[in-house]
Design a protein around this motif. Structure first.
Motif, PDB file in Angstrom:
ATOM      1  N   ALA A   2       0.825  -1.207   0.000  1.00 40.70           N
ATOM      2  CA  ALA A   2       0.000   0.000   0.000  1.00 40.70           C
ATOM      3  C   ALA A   2       0.853   1.248   0.000  1.00 40.70           C
ATOM      4  CB  ALA A   2      -0.918  -0.015   1.224  1.00 40.70           C
ATOM      5  N   SER A   3       0.228   2.353  -0.334  1.00 41.76           N
ATOM      6  CA  SER A   3       0.938   3.632  -0.301  1.00 41.76           C
ATOM      7  C   SER A   3       1.292   3.987   1.131  1.00 41.76           C
ATOM      8  CB  SER A   3       0.055   4.731  -0.897  1.00 41.76           C
ATOM      9  OG  SER A   3      -1.039   4.974  -0.043  1.00 41.76           O
ATOM     10  N   ASN A   4       2.239   4.918   1.286  1.00 40.92           N
ATOM     11  CA  ASN A   4       2.706   5.308   2.622  1.00 40.92           C
ATOM     12  C   ASN A   4       1.554   5.813   3.478  1.00 40.92           C
ATOM     13  OD1 ASN A   4       4.763   5.761   4.555  1.00 40.92           O
ATOM     14  ND2 ASN A   4       4.795   7.928   4.032  1.00 40.92           N
ATOM     15  N   GLN A   5       0.605   6.538   2.859  1.00 39.46           N
ATOM     16  CA  GLN A   5      -0.482   7.115   3.618  1.00 39.46           C
ATOM     17  C   GLN A   5      -1.387   6.024   4.199  1.00 39.46           C
ATOM     18  OE1 GLN A   5       0.692   8.465   0.794  1.00 39.46           O
ATOM     19  NE2 GLN A   5       1.466  10.314   1.767  1.00 39.46           N
ATOM     20  N   ALA A   6      -1.470   4.868   3.507  1.00 36.85           N
ATOM     21  CA  ALA A   6      -2.379   3.820   3.950  1.00 36.85           C
ATOM     22  C   ALA A   6      -1.765   2.952   5.043  1.00 36.85           C
ATOM     23  CB  ALA A   6      -2.770   2.948   2.756  1.00 36.85           C
ATOM     24  N   LEU A   7      -0.476   3.050   5.252  1.00 38.31           N
ATOM     25  CA  LEU A   7       0.186   2.194   6.216  1.00 38.31           C
ATOM     26  C   LEU A   7      -0.077   2.651   7.644  1.00 38.31           C
ATOM     27  CD1 LEU A   7       3.642   1.684   4.454  1.00 38.31           C
ATOM     28  CD2 LEU A   7       1.658   0.198   4.408  1.00 38.31           C
ATOM     29  N   LYS A   8       0.036   1.700   8.569  1.00 40.79           N
ATOM     30  CA  LYS A   8      -0.161   2.018   9.988  1.00 40.79           C
ATOM     31  C   LYS A   8       0.896   3.023  10.420  1.00 40.79           C
ATOM     32  CE  LYS A   8      -0.296  -0.194  14.543  1.00 40.79           C
ATOM     33  NZ  LYS A   8      -1.730  -0.241  14.853  1.00 40.79           N
ATOM     34  N   VAL A 378       0.734  -6.653  21.130  1.00 43.35           N
ATOM     35  CA  VAL A 378      -0.625  -6.146  21.355  1.00 43.35           C
ATOM     36  C   VAL A 378      -0.742  -4.706  20.863  1.00 43.35           C
ATOM     37  CG1 VAL A 378      -2.309  -5.503  23.118  1.00 43.35           C
ATOM     38  CG2 VAL A 378      -1.115  -7.703  23.263  1.00 43.35           C
ATOM     39  N   SER A 379       0.235  -3.870  21.226  1.00 42.69           N
ATOM     40  CA  SER A 379       0.180  -2.450  20.865  1.00 42.69           C
ATOM     41  C   SER A 379       0.175  -2.247  19.356  1.00 42.69           C
ATOM     42  CB  SER A 379       1.371  -1.714  21.474  1.00 42.69           C
ATOM     43  OG  SER A 379       1.348  -1.765  22.881  1.00 42.69           O
ATOM     44  N   LEU A 380       0.926  -3.058  18.645  1.00 42.26           N
ATOM     45  CA  LEU A 380       1.034  -2.917  17.195  1.00 42.26           C
ATOM     46  C   LEU A 380      -0.125  -3.564  16.443  1.00 42.26           C
ATOM     47  CD1 LEU A 380       4.850  -3.607  16.713  1.00 42.26           C
ATOM     48  CD2 LEU A 380       3.679  -1.509  16.037  1.00 42.26           C
ATOM     49  N   MET A 381      -0.639  -4.686  16.955  1.00 41.45           N
ATOM     50  CA  MET A 381      -1.571  -5.501  16.179  1.00 41.45           C
ATOM     51  C   MET A 381      -3.038  -5.312  16.540  1.00 41.45           C
ATOM     52  SD  MET A 381       0.548  -7.123  14.245  1.00 41.45           S
ATOM     53  CE  MET A 381       2.341  -7.225  14.273  1.00 41.45           C
ATOM     54  N   LEU A 382      -3.328  -4.737  17.723  1.00 39.49           N
ATOM     55  CA  LEU A 382      -4.705  -4.719  18.203  1.00 39.49           C
ATOM     56  C   LEU A 382      -5.611  -3.844  17.353  1.00 39.49           C
ATOM     57  CD1 LEU A 382      -6.440  -5.871  20.540  1.00 39.49           C
ATOM     58  CD2 LEU A 382      -5.926  -3.771  21.804  1.00 39.49           C
ATOM     59  N   GLY A 383      -5.101  -2.679  16.921  1.00 40.78           N
ATOM     60  CA  GLY A 383      -5.946  -1.756  16.166  1.00 40.78           C
ATOM     61  C   GLY A 383      -5.215  -1.124  14.999  1.00 40.78           C
ATOM     62  N   GLN A 384      -5.939  -0.258  14.306  1.00 45.30           N
ATOM     63  CA  GLN A 384      -5.345   0.474  13.184  1.00 45.30           C
ATOM     64  C   GLN A 384      -4.680   1.763  13.661  1.00 45.30           C
ATOM     65  OE1 GLN A 384      -8.688   1.122  10.618  1.00 45.30           O
ATOM     66  NE2 GLN A 384      -9.128  -1.055  10.402  1.00 45.30           N
ATOM     67  N   ASN A 385      -4.840   2.072  14.932  1.00 46.57           N
ATOM     68  CA  ASN A 385      -4.347   3.338  15.474  1.00 46.57           C
ATOM     69  C   ASN A 385      -2.818   3.373  15.526  1.00 46.57           C
ATOM     70  OD1 ASN A 385      -4.996   1.242  17.424  1.00 46.57           O
ATOM     71  ND2 ASN A 385      -4.197   2.638  18.974  1.00 46.57           N
TER      72      ASN A 385
END
Length: 553
Positions: A2-8, A378-385
């Motif tokens: 994905a483009s940079n903007q779409a990445l977490k 957990v911090s990285l995978m739990l959400g899109q935030n």
């Protein structure tokens, strides 16, 4: 990909003064000549490219704006600060003494410090990274004096009526007729004492003339039209002088092509100001980020409505994960932490370390960076935030130095000239095998989080409500998108665990999963296993101590 903007989004916080310093003298309370100092120039294209390859999207350059320090730069026309009101030889980056200037410590050529910052921004962008800097709106250094004010900008306090404790158009709060008489010696080795008359209120909402040892005594509180003397009554019409001056400052730095502000102690400034200011800044710079340091969960939605994109999730997720890592809370409480902010989850910035908090590997926290790996997953995978990583965290930096003003408290100093042990050894390829392993785990996990469609765009399904047998030391959830499903299981225990993870019928229905045997790959190890996925049945797996599994199918 994905483009940079779409990445977490993954923010890498660097304390700019420390990051590139390779001087290992580390004399407690040492001068810049003795202990050295990192520079903006240390962020070379190679360094920035390396950060990008780690999985970083944004770099927060902490401490860029000129602040109070004991180093004498008067030969460059920079006013000297009285050491009685400076914490440490290098000073706090949150005691700003000129909002329109750059910290001279960070420049190779002090006279060209702003140009060096502009080149840093350009280099960072060329590396595919975005730039975050501090905006410190609540307080300034006691000896604030703008020498780089743009034409037509009057200095903070220049037009104040100092006979008024509070006036809506004053920039500061005063103690009329009273001298500044704090707990400490006002000489601090100087020929003349520091003098302030009338005394100004101190930055941590201390409204008399005698701040104590634990107050932010080196700072003065800015006045946004809130009358604290009369019970926090707001006077916002007409627009207070401070509002206009701070908007000018925001516009000035936004015009330097930065990508966002990390706003220090944002909740100590009225939300009405933020709503007014962010609207005007974003009208001109619509993609500019505002990241707020807000600690009161009751105020989160108020500040998001006032224009903040991301808020620290300190009191909720950070405090919970810290206690789970240290076995002071059950792992199941992670569910309560995310549920408290579920309606605003995209706005919550997760982190395990920053400059204010103790290092995870310090004796005051977990004493070993590896113990934080399940919390990292957990911090990285739990959400899109977004997620934030503090420089050195990836190597297990211990922060157990007694640097000077900053004592041995498990934190990396923000007040002293120093160098960070693990950053120095990483630069010279002298990391231990454990530190190298921890670093590789960080890079690998951040890359998974950035590239995985299920993490980036998919839904999260918490599995803990049907896995109460795992509630003490394990945690599990699903991430699902059209193209992939991830089964994430972590183990906070100090020993490996053989676990049965139940996936309920509701998960199959809600995520439209198919039952049956699937071939799954553990993204952490590359191992391939056949998992039997059946509604309300268990999937058995072994989880390493202080580790996890991320099965992709």
């Amino acid at each position: 990909m994905a483009s940079n903007q779409a990445l977490k989004p993954i923010i890498y916080q660097v304390f700019t003064r420390l990051y590139g310093n390779r001087n290992t003298t580390r004399k407690p309370d040492g001068t810049i000549e003795e202990n050295g100092c990192g520079k903006m120039a240390d962020f070379t294209p190679t360094v920035l490219k390396h950060l990008r390859e780690m999985g970083v999207s944004h770099v927060w350059f902490t401490g860029v704006i000129r602040h109070a320090m004991q180093t004498d730069y008067s030969r460059y026309g920079i006013p000297r600060q009285h050491p009685a009101v400076v914490k440490g030889k290098a000073g706090s980056p949150y005691a700003i003494c000129d909002y329109y200037d750059v910290d001279p410590d960070l420049a190779v050529n002090v006279g060209k410090r702003m140009e060096e910052f502009e080149r840093l921004v350009a280099r960072t962008h060329r590396a595919g990274l975005k730039v975050i800097i501090d905006f410190v709106p609540n307080h300034v250094a006691r000896q604030y004096q703008g020498i780089k004010n743009p034409e037509g900008v009057s200095d903070l306090g220049a037009d104040d009526d100092v006979e008024q404790g509070f006036s809506p158009q004053n920039n500061f709060y005063y103690c009329p007729g009273q001298d500044f008489t704090p707990y400490f010696d006002l000489y601090h080795g100087e020929l003349f004492p520091y003098a302030e008359h009338p005394a100004k209120a101190t930055g941590n909402d201390h409204f008399d003339n005698a701040p104590g040892r634990n107050d932010w005594y080196e700072t003065v509180k800015l006045n946004y039209g809130v009358d604290y003397y009369a019970g926090r009554i707001g006077h916002f019409d007409p627009i207070p002088s401070t509002w206009k001056k701070m908007l000018d400052i925001l516009m000035f730095w936004a015009g330097k092509d930065i990508d966002g502000f990390r706003c220090d102690m944002a909740e100590m400034v009225p939300a009405e100001f933020w709503a007014w200011a962010t609207q005007q800044v974003k009208a001109k710079y619509p993609d500019l980020l505002f990241i707020g340091e807000v600690y009161n969960p009751q105020e989160y939605r108020h500040y998001i409505a006032s224009g903040f994109d991301w808020l620290y999730d300190k009191v909720g997720m950070y405090d919970t994960l810290r206690d789970v890592i240290c076995h002071h809370r059950r792992s199941a409480e992670i569910t309560q932490a995310w549920q408290q902010t579920d309606d605003i989850r995209q706005h919550m910035l997760y982190f395990l370390e920053n400059h204010d908090e103790q290092r995870m590997a310090s004796d005051f926290f977990a004493a070993n960076g590896q113990k934080g790996v399940p919390a990292l997953i957990v911090s990285l995978m739990l959400g899109q935030n977004p997620f934030m990583l503090y420089a050195g965290e990836e190597f297990g930096e211990r922060g157990m130095d007694r640097e000077g003003f900053s004592g041995n408290d498990g934190r990396t100093t923000i007040f002293d000239y120093w160098s960070v042990d693990t950053l120095c050894r990483a630069a010279s390829n002298e990391l231990s095998s454990e530190e190298q392993s921890l670093y590789e785990q960080h890079c690998h996990l951040m890359t998974i989080a950035r590239k995985s469609e299920a993490v980036r765009e998919g839904e999260m399904f918490d599995l803990m409500y049907v896995n109460q047998h795992l509630a003490e030391r394990q945690y599990c959830f699903l991430r699902h998108s059209e193209k992939e499903t991830l089964l994430v299981v972590v183990n906070f225990a100090d020993e490996p665990a053989m676990v049965d993870v139940v996936i309920p019928q509701h998960a199959f229905d809600y995520l439209k999963l198919k039952e049956g045997d699937v071939e799954a790959q553990d993204l952490l190890t590359g191992e391939v296993a056949t998992l039997q996925l059946n509604a309300d049945a268990a999937v058995r797996m072994e989880i390493p101590a202080r580790g996890g599994r991320i099965y992709q199918f």
